[in-house]
Motif scaffolding. Sequence first.
Motif, PDB file in Angstrom:
ATOM      1  N   GLU A 195      33.986  27.379   5.790  1.00  0.00           N
ATOM      2  CA  GLU A 195      33.732  28.567   6.609  1.00  0.00           C
ATOM      3  C   GLU A 195      34.726  29.484   6.001  1.00  0.00           C
ATOM      4  O   GLU A 195      36.130  29.215   5.897  1.00  0.00           O
ATOM      5  CB  GLU A 195      33.833  28.471   8.124  1.00  0.00           C
ATOM      6  N   VAL A 197      36.739  33.587   6.132  1.00  0.00           N
ATOM      7  CA  VAL A 197      36.928  35.191   6.768  1.00  0.00           C
ATOM      8  C   VAL A 197      38.136  35.737   5.854  1.00  0.00           C
ATOM      9  O   VAL A 197      39.126  35.162   5.546  1.00  0.00           O
ATOM     10  CB  VAL A 197      37.265  34.540   8.236  1.00  0.00           C
ATOM     11  N   SER A 198      37.826  37.012   5.825  1.00  0.00           N
ATOM     12  CA  SER A 198      38.660  37.731   4.861  1.00  0.00           C
ATOM     13  C   SER A 198      39.291  38.496   6.149  1.00  0.00           C
ATOM     14  O   SER A 198      38.698  39.218   7.026  1.00  0.00           O
ATOM     15  CB  SER A 198      38.201  38.675   3.921  1.00  0.00           C
ATOM     16  N   LEU A 207      38.426  27.603   5.587  1.00  0.00           N
ATOM     17  CA  LEU A 207      38.170  26.492   6.201  1.00  0.00           C
ATOM     18  C   LEU A 207      37.325  25.224   5.972  1.00  0.00           C
ATOM     19  O   LEU A 207      36.280  25.340   6.053  1.00  0.00           O
ATOM     20  CB  LEU A 207      38.331  26.695   7.972  1.00  0.00           C
ATOM     21  N   ASN A 209      36.077  22.014   6.491  1.00  0.00           N
ATOM     22  CA  ASN A 209      35.998  20.771   7.249  1.00  0.00           C
ATOM     23  C   ASN A 209      34.989  19.393   6.522  1.00  0.00           C
ATOM     24  O   ASN A 209      34.135  19.569   6.296  1.00  0.00           O
ATOM     25  CB  ASN A 209      35.278  21.020   8.669  1.00  0.00           C
TER      26      ASN A 209
END
Lengths: 212, 212
Positions: A195, A197-198, A207, A209
Amino acid sequence: MSRTRVHNLMVSSDGFAAGGHVTLEQPIGGAEAIFRWFDGRVIHGVHGIDEPVTVDRAMFSMWGQGIGAEIMGRRKYGPQQGESPDDGWQGWWGDAPPFLTPVFILTHHPRPSIEFENGTSFHFVDASPEEALRLAQDAAGGADVRIGGGPSTVRQFLQADLVDFLHLVIVPIVLGSGVRIWDDLPGLQERFDVESVSTSSGVTHQLWNRKR
Amino acid sequence: MSRTRVHNLMVSSDGFAAGGHVTLEQPIGGAEAIFRWFDGRVIHGVHGIDEPVTVDRAMFSMWGQGIGAEIMGRRKYGPQQGESPDDGWQGWWGDAPPFLTPVFILTHHPRPSIEFENGTSFHFVDASPEEALRLAQDAAGGADVRIGGGPSTVRQFLQADLVDFLHLVIVPIVLGSGVRIWDDLPGLQERFDVESVSTSSGVTHQLWNRKR
């Protein structure tokens, strides 16, 4: 179940996560600019959420949560190479290293452990990633183990498929040289869900996982 | 310096942060869907980072960091109104409420305090926001104070300009009715710097830091 986690590993746009030549003046080996993107400091540890609370700081604050031990490479511990000189070196962090847990330092030249009053202790081990992880998990008492870097150490643990969670911070700078994070890891994404995100600072948090 | 913080306040697209009618069956008063967007549970407290580690969970995990006391409204504590009935009610959370600190519950009908073995304690006070905050700051011993909701309580503290940090989670659902968060707060943005980030779950996290 104890997880093996990597946090706050900053990576340049061209894939370098540390410089090539660590000296007393250059703890990140010439790649200090990766850290200085944020606030000019080289971040060694993160406890709690600073003010103002930004998304970046919220992400960084996962660093210490639920961690019972760290494993780090020799080059994160100090610039020395070969046998440990008898020079009183106790790492970069003074009398109160920010780790607050046992820390296992991978080296071919073990030396006696060092204990600090704040709960941090340094243990020097000549061990494979699997062996070091077993030691760290025993010391962590059920909590998670953090692989603290540098990038060569993280890459070793990724190659051995020992990493459950990996938090990378892609910093939009071009370093041109240093220690690469992505070498010898083709297809890494197949083992992980990712995942991204900026944030308004210009960085991208990834991230990873491990797939179950 | 102790800060006053709000975390994980979930708000629907149309501005509702709780339902209008709290009952034993509906602890969020009919707005449970705001919470169920994530994993079906109504989240009462967050300690550490769950697996898998998502950006949402990283943001939620700020909830307990550096917090020394909470202030909550009577409707968060229970569905009762008026005098406290002698019915043994100790909140929704069983024998181990997740707060782990003193909690000050605003009510016009005080009753004796309740202590739990895990460090949580409930104290019932008939006090203004300013008075309650002073009590909570004394109890927090230098750590931060969390305003735990519900939305009417958060709005009271915002109107009194007592909030240093506000973490809202805008959930893309339309509730149609309930307790509004934005009423009577025109120009709120002038007192805060706001950073937003949207995640793969579809929500937007807003971090409001009071301007200095």
